[in-house]
Design a protein around this motif. Structure first.
Motif, PDB file in Angstrom:
ATOM      1  N   GLY A 102    -115.244  30.760 -30.407  1.00 30.95           N
ATOM      2  CA  GLY A 102    -115.663  31.365 -29.156  1.00 30.95           C
ATOM      3  C   GLY A 102    -116.824  32.341 -29.263  1.00 30.95           C
ATOM      4  O   GLY A 102    -117.182  32.994 -28.284  1.00 30.95           O
ATOM      5  N   GLN A 103    -117.406  32.464 -30.441  1.00 32.34           N
ATOM      6  CA  GLN A 103    -118.566  33.330 -30.642  1.00 32.34           C
ATOM      7  C   GLN A 103    -119.733  32.470 -31.124  1.00 32.34           C
ATOM      8  O   GLN A 103    -119.536  31.383 -31.645  1.00 32.34           O
ATOM      9  CB  GLN A 103    -118.276  34.382 -31.710  1.00 32.34           C
ATOM     10  N   THR A 104    -120.918  32.987 -30.980  1.00 32.47           N
ATOM     11  CA  THR A 104    -122.095  32.277 -31.478  1.00 32.47           C
ATOM     12  C   THR A 104    -122.604  32.970 -32.727  1.00 32.47           C
ATOM     13  O   THR A 104    -122.812  34.184 -32.736  1.00 32.47           O
ATOM     14  CB  THR A 104    -123.199  32.228 -30.409  1.00 32.47           C
ATOM     15  N   GLN A 105    -122.785  32.171 -33.763  1.00 34.83           N
ATOM     16  CA  GLN A 105    -123.422  32.660 -34.986  1.00 34.83           C
ATOM     17  C   GLN A 105    -124.881  32.222 -34.899  1.00 34.83           C
ATOM     18  O   GLN A 105    -125.183  31.029 -34.901  1.00 34.83           O
ATOM     19  CB  GLN A 105    -122.751  32.065 -36.224  1.00 34.83           C
ATOM     20  N   MET A 106    -125.760  33.205 -34.769  1.00 29.87           N
ATOM     21  CA  MET A 106    -127.192  32.928 -34.661  1.00 29.87           C
ATOM     22  C   MET A 106    -127.831  33.262 -36.000  1.00 29.87           C
ATOM     23  O   MET A 106    -127.662  34.365 -36.520  1.00 29.87           O
ATOM     24  CB  MET A 106    -127.791  33.795 -33.546  1.00 29.87           C
ATOM     25  N   LYS A 107    -128.548  32.303 -36.560  1.00 29.95           N
ATOM     26  CA  LYS A 107    -129.204  32.500 -37.851  1.00 29.95           C
ATOM     27  C   LYS A 107    -130.689  32.227 -37.702  1.00 29.95           C
ATOM     28  O   LYS A 107    -131.091  31.190 -37.190  1.00 29.95           O
ATOM     29  CB  LYS A 107    -128.615  31.573 -38.914  1.00 29.95           C
ATOM     30  N   ASP A 108    -131.482  33.168 -38.165  1.00 23.93           N
ATOM     31  CA  ASP A 108    -132.933  33.027 -38.176  1.00 23.93           C
ATOM     32  C   ASP A 108    -133.405  32.897 -39.612  1.00 23.93           C
ATOM     33  O   ASP A 108    -132.908  33.592 -40.502  1.00 23.93           O
ATOM     34  CB  ASP A 108    -133.602  34.282 -37.602  1.00 23.93           C
ATOM     35  N   ARG A 109    -134.362  32.023 -39.797  1.00 23.59           N
ATOM     36  CA  ARG A 109    -135.066  31.913 -41.077  1.00 23.59           C
ATOM     37  C   ARG A 109    -136.552  31.916 -40.747  1.00 23.59           C
ATOM     38  O   ARG A 109    -137.039  31.036 -40.031  1.00 23.59           O
ATOM     39  CB  ARG A 109    -134.676  30.640 -41.816  1.00 23.59           C
ATOM     40  N   PHE A 110    -137.243  32.927 -41.252  1.00 24.21           N
ATOM     41  CA  PHE A 110    -138.663  33.107 -40.957  1.00 24.21           C
ATOM     42  C   PHE A 110    -139.436  33.059 -42.270  1.00 24.21           C
ATOM     43  O   PHE A 110    -139.353  33.970 -43.090  1.00 24.21           O
ATOM     44  CB  PHE A 110    -138.871  34.455 -40.251  1.00 24.21           C
ATOM     45  N   ASP A 111    -140.159  31.959 -42.476  1.00 26.83           N
ATOM     46  CA  ASP A 111    -141.003  31.782 -43.663  1.00 26.83           C
ATOM     47  C   ASP A 111    -142.450  31.972 -43.241  1.00 26.83           C
ATOM     48  O   ASP A 111    -142.880  31.396 -42.238  1.00 26.83           O
ATOM     49  CB  ASP A 111    -140.850  30.361 -44.226  1.00 26.83           C
ATOM     50  N   TYR A 112    -143.173  32.767 -44.001  1.00 28.61           N
ATOM     51  CA  TYR A 112    -144.570  32.974 -43.644  1.00 28.61           C
ATOM     52  C   TYR A 112    -145.420  33.151 -44.902  1.00 28.61           C
ATOM     53  O   TYR A 112    -144.930  33.485 -45.971  1.00 28.61           O
ATOM     54  CB  TYR A 112    -144.738  34.180 -42.706  1.00 28.61           C
ATOM     55  N   THR A 113    -146.701  32.919 -44.704  1.00 28.32           N
ATOM     56  CA  THR A 113    -147.686  33.157 -45.754  1.00 28.32           C
ATOM     57  C   THR A 113    -148.795  34.006 -45.154  1.00 28.32           C
ATOM     58  O   THR A 113    -149.336  33.676 -44.094  1.00 28.32           O
ATOM     59  CB  THR A 113    -148.284  31.832 -46.276  1.00 28.32           C
ATOM     60  N   SER A 114    -149.090  35.098 -45.804  1.00 26.93           N
ATOM     61  CA  SER A 114    -150.176  35.970 -45.345  1.00 26.93           C
ATOM     62  C   SER A 114    -151.504  35.444 -45.861  1.00 26.93           C
ATOM     63  O   SER A 114    -151.562  34.795 -46.900  1.00 26.93           O
ATOM     64  CB  SER A 114    -149.964  37.386 -45.883  1.00 26.93           C
ATOM     65  N   PRO A 115    -152.582  35.773 -45.143  1.00 29.23           N
ATOM     66  CA  PRO A 115    -153.910  35.403 -45.653  1.00 29.23           C
ATOM     67  C   PRO A 115    -154.310  36.338 -46.789  1.00 29.23           C
ATOM     68  O   PRO A 115    -153.576  37.251 -47.143  1.00 29.23           O
ATOM     69  CB  PRO A 115    -154.800  35.608 -44.423  1.00 29.23           C
ATOM     70  N   LEU A 116    -155.439  36.125 -47.344  1.00 29.93           N
ATOM     71  CA  LEU A 116    -156.088  37.000 -48.330  1.00 29.93           C
ATOM     72  C   LEU A 116    -155.461  36.960 -49.722  1.00 29.93           C
ATOM     73  O   LEU A 116    -155.587  37.920 -50.488  1.00 29.93           O
ATOM     74  CB  LEU A 116    -156.148  38.455 -47.828  1.00 29.93           C
ATOM     75  N   GLY A 117    -154.782  35.871 -50.071  1.00 29.28           N
ATOM     76  CA  GLY A 117    -154.298  35.673 -51.440  1.00 29.28           C
ATOM     77  C   GLY A 117    -153.490  36.826 -51.995  1.00 29.28           C
ATOM     78  O   GLY A 117    -152.509  37.252 -51.406  1.00 29.28           O
ATOM     79  N   ILE A 118    -153.927  37.362 -53.121  1.00 26.31           N
ATOM     80  CA  ILE A 118    -153.195  38.411 -53.823  1.00 26.31           C
ATOM     81  C   ILE A 118    -153.110  39.692 -52.991  1.00 26.31           C
ATOM     82  O   ILE A 118    -152.091  40.390 -53.016  1.00 26.31           O
ATOM     83  CB  ILE A 118    -153.789  38.686 -55.227  1.00 26.31           C
ATOM     84  N   LEU A 119    -154.156  40.000 -52.222  1.00 24.24           N
ATOM     85  CA  LEU A 119    -154.113  41.175 -51.346  1.00 24.24           C
ATOM     86  C   LEU A 119    -153.052  41.008 -50.263  1.00 24.24           C
ATOM     87  O   LEU A 119    -152.335  41.953 -49.927  1.00 24.24           O
ATOM     88  CB  LEU A 119    -155.475  41.429 -50.706  1.00 24.24           C
ATOM     89  N   GLY A 120    -152.941  39.792 -49.720  1.00 22.73           N
ATOM     90  CA  GLY A 120    -151.911  39.496 -48.730  1.00 22.73           C
ATOM     91  C   GLY A 120    -150.518  39.637 -49.319  1.00 22.73           C
ATOM     92  O   GLY A 120    -149.618  40.183 -48.677  1.00 22.73           O
ATOM     93  N   LYS A 121    -150.334  39.168 -50.548  1.00 25.16           N
ATOM     94  CA  LYS A 121    -149.023  39.288 -51.213  1.00 25.16           C
ATOM     95  C   LYS A 121    -148.670  40.752 -51.457  1.00 25.16           C
ATOM     96  O   LYS A 121    -147.512  41.158 -51.300  1.00 25.16           O
ATOM     97  CB  LYS A 121    -149.018  38.507 -52.524  1.00 25.16           C
TER      98      LYS A 121
END
Length: 158
Positions: A102-121
């Motif tokens: 009777g409840q909702t289990q909401m799961k988010d998965r957010f995968d991202y990549t920043s720009p600018l290579g090593i500076l982004g990391k």
């Protein structure tokens, strides 16, 4: 590539939670602090498969635009939005919904990549990952607040 995972238990029906999660209007309510607003594509109501929305918001003192598209849609259990254009090199946000006792289990998965290579990391590890986690967590708390009260009607019945 950072991956943010958040689980939220909501005392409300799965369809209500699913619809609130894809509501353009509720998204704007949940991001009031960054003045996020839909400016192109789907700008109100419920977004669906193959629809896009362009958001404008202020993050880190800079006004930015980001366009995302719903690429997978299986109501009321799963949808995915992916960046088409914006500040990230890429992102994919998976939204999972499961009704349990009777409840909702909401799961988010957010995968991202920043720009600018090593500076982004480096920026990810110092600032961005925590910032994104807080934005997503806030969004989920607003979804929970609306789903568990009569407020959902203000968003879904308009």
């Amino acid at each position: 590539m950072p991956c943010i995972k958040i689980e939220t238990t909501i005392h409300a029906p799965v369809q209500r939670c699913f619809d609130l999660s894809r509501s353009i209007d509720l998204h704007q309510i949940s991001t009031i602090e960054t003045k996020e607003r839909a400016i192109a594509g789907k700008t109100s109501g419920l977004i669906g498969l193959n629809e896009t929305v362009t958001w404008q918001a202020k993050h880190f003192g800079i006004t930015q635009k980001l366009t995302s598209k719903i690429t997978v849609f299986n109501s009321p259990h799963y949808f995915v939005d992916e960046m088409v254009k914006g500040a990230f090199k890429s992102f994919k946000h998976e939204h999972h919904f499961e009704e349990i006792n009777g409840q909702t289990q909401m799961k988010d998965r957010f995968d991202y990549t920043s720009p600018l290579g090593i500076l982004g990391k480096l920026f990810d590890s110092i600032v961005l990952e925590k910032y994104m986690f807080k934005l997503l967590e806030k969004r989920n708390q607003v979804i929970k607040e609306y789903a568990e009260s009569e407020k959902w009607k203000q968003v879904l019945l308009n």
